[in-house]
Write a protein that holds these residues in place. Structure first.
Motif, short mmCIF file in Angstrom:
data_model
loop_
_atom_site.label_atom_id
_atom_site.label_comp_id
_atom_site.label_asym_id
_atom_site.label_seq_id
_atom_site.Cartn_x
_atom_site.Cartn_y
_atom_site.Cartn_z
N LEU A 341 46.49 43.73 38.82
CA LEU A 341 46.97 43.52 40.21
C LEU A 341 45.88 43.86 41.21
CD1 LEU A 341 50.66 44.79 40.38
CD2 LEU A 341 49.82 42.45 40.55
N ALA A 342 45.12 44.91 40.91
CA ALA A 342 44.04 45.31 41.84
C ALA A 342 43.00 44.20 41.92
CB ALA A 342 43.41 46.62 41.38
N ALA A 343 42.66 43.63 40.77
CA ALA A 343 41.63 42.58 40.75
C ALA A 343 42.09 41.32 41.47
CB ALA A 343 41.25 42.26 39.32
N ARG A 344 43.41 41.12 41.53
CA ARG A 344 43.94 39.90 42.16
C ARG A 344 44.42 40.12 43.59
NH1 ARG A 344 46.84 37.45 36.69
NH2 ARG A 344 44.85 37.23 35.60
N SER A 345 44.16 41.30 44.11
CA SER A 345 44.57 41.58 45.49
C SER A 345 43.56 40.96 46.45
CB SER A 345 44.63 43.09 45.72
OG SER A 345 45.65 43.63 44.91
#
Ligand code: PLP
Length: 375
Positions: A341-345
């Protein structure tokens, strides 16, 4: 192309660029040559800029040291304090959401024997003040907490950090790079001992910034040589950059209330538009006090990078402005967001040139991109 990455860097204002050009072509004397008229003119340009930056951040001119940017200011303060205090106070505390310009020098101090502790934050990115309290002791030299986070915009309770740290005899370094021109503040009222600033975050030129050092505090220099900047930053001064920074800081301080209102209005519009179409969206640090103009969006269920979907919008994944590496944001990871999720934020950061039409376009692209990745 719509630019929505103002936390990474801003365009130079035309009047600032004009001043930089004038200094490059006309005020080119060496400011250390006080015997010459050209040298004195260059010195006067630096003196004016020092007064402007000091006024903009609520300091006295003698407390401002010009550097090549916020990164150098962070390194100067952290390495300079630790070099002096390491034998008696080896501990350095940093929040887990600091910029690498703070974490990396703190880590470097461990090679000389420092005891570096990263303090946790809650799910909104706010510093855990109890962890600060329990980590402070009479061996703590320095506490580093960023005032406004470049990725989420979260604002920390700096006065409380100062109160607790000073009670333990520790100094406080505060990264205020993102605040100048977005919200009013004063280093004296916040009570910090050191703070850093960068011209290119407030419509000034790149490659120039400042360290605030409270009057009377001792610091070892990072860059030694001819003794410029009161011995704390040797090297012939970047007169055009410094003059440009002075003017940019002056305008930032004068226009701060109007800029803040503009950014607040556009941020509200952007976030409500995105929420309306993507009800599952998470706005990071959304329940905390935040800098206007910064929105970090996370959307569960995407099957790819949101940022890659924005063909005509310049935005960032948050970590891009902090690091050349394509790693998931350490800020979001510290807030408990999982790696995927962090990488896709996606971080959208707005500036004074942003218009309502830009916001509607950005929102449309964000929504379309998310819908493609969900299907
Ligand atoms: N601190 C913060 C919060 C930042 O956003 C940045 C910019 O990336 C820096 C420090 C480093 O600033 P500079 O590019 O002036 O070295």
């Amino acid at each position: 192309m719509i630019y929505a990455d103002y936390n990474a860097t801003t365009p130079c204002l035309p009047e600032v660029a004009d001043l930089v050009r004038d200094c490059l072509c006309e005020t080119y004397g060496n400011p250390s040559n006080r015997a010459s008229l050209m040298g004195r003119k260059a010195r006067a340009a630096i003196d004016t800029a020092r007064e402007q930056v000091a006024r903009a951040v609520g300091a006295s001119p003698d407390e401002i040291i010009f550097t090549s940017g916020a990164t150098e200011a962070c390194n100067t303060a952290i390495l300079g304090v630790m070099e002096r205090l390491l034998p008696t106070r080896p501990r350095i505390l940093t929040s887990a959401v600091e910029h690498p310009a703070v974490c990396m020098p703190a880590e470097a101090c461990t090679h000389a024997g420092a005891d570096w502790i990263e303090l946790p934050v809650d799910s909104q990115g706010r510093l855990d003040l109890n962890a600060l309290k329990s980590s402070l002791n009479d061996k703590t030299a320095l506490v580093c907490v960023m005032a406004a986070n470049n990725e989420t915009g979260v604002l920390q309770d700096i006065r409380e950090v100062v109160r607790l740290s000073h009670a333990a005899g520790a100094l406080v370094f505060c990264d205020m790079t993102q605040m100048l021109g977005k919200i009013p503040f004063s280093v004296h009222s916040e009570g910090v001992d050191f703070a850093c600033f960068s011209a290119h975050k407030c419509y000034g030129p790149k490659g120039v910034g400042a360290l605030y050092k409270r009057r009377g505090l001792a610091l070892s220099p990072l860059i030694r040589g001819g003794g410029q900047e009161n011995g704390l930053r040797s090297g012939t001064e970047n007169v055009p950059g410094i003059a440009g920074f002075g003017l940019a800081a002056d305008l930032a301080a004068r226009e701060v209330n109007a800029r803040r209102a503009h950014l607040q209005r556009l941020t509200r519009l952007l976030e409500s538009e995105v929420r309306r179409h993507l009800p599952n969206v998470i706005i990071q640090s959304g329940a905390a006090d935040r800098l206007p103009g910064t929105s970090m969006f996370t959307l569960p269920g995407l099957n790819g990078k949101w940022l890659a979907q924005l063909s005509d919008v310049t935005a960032s994944s948050g970590s891009a402005c902090a690091s050349l590496q394509e790693k998931p944001s350490h800020v979001l990871r510290a807030m408990g967001v999982n790696e995927t999720l962090a990488a896709r934020s996606l971080r959208i950061s707005l500036g004074t040139p942003t218009t309502e039409a830009d916001i509607r376009h950005i929102a449309k692209r964000l929504i379309e991109g998310a819908q493609r990745l969900q299907s």
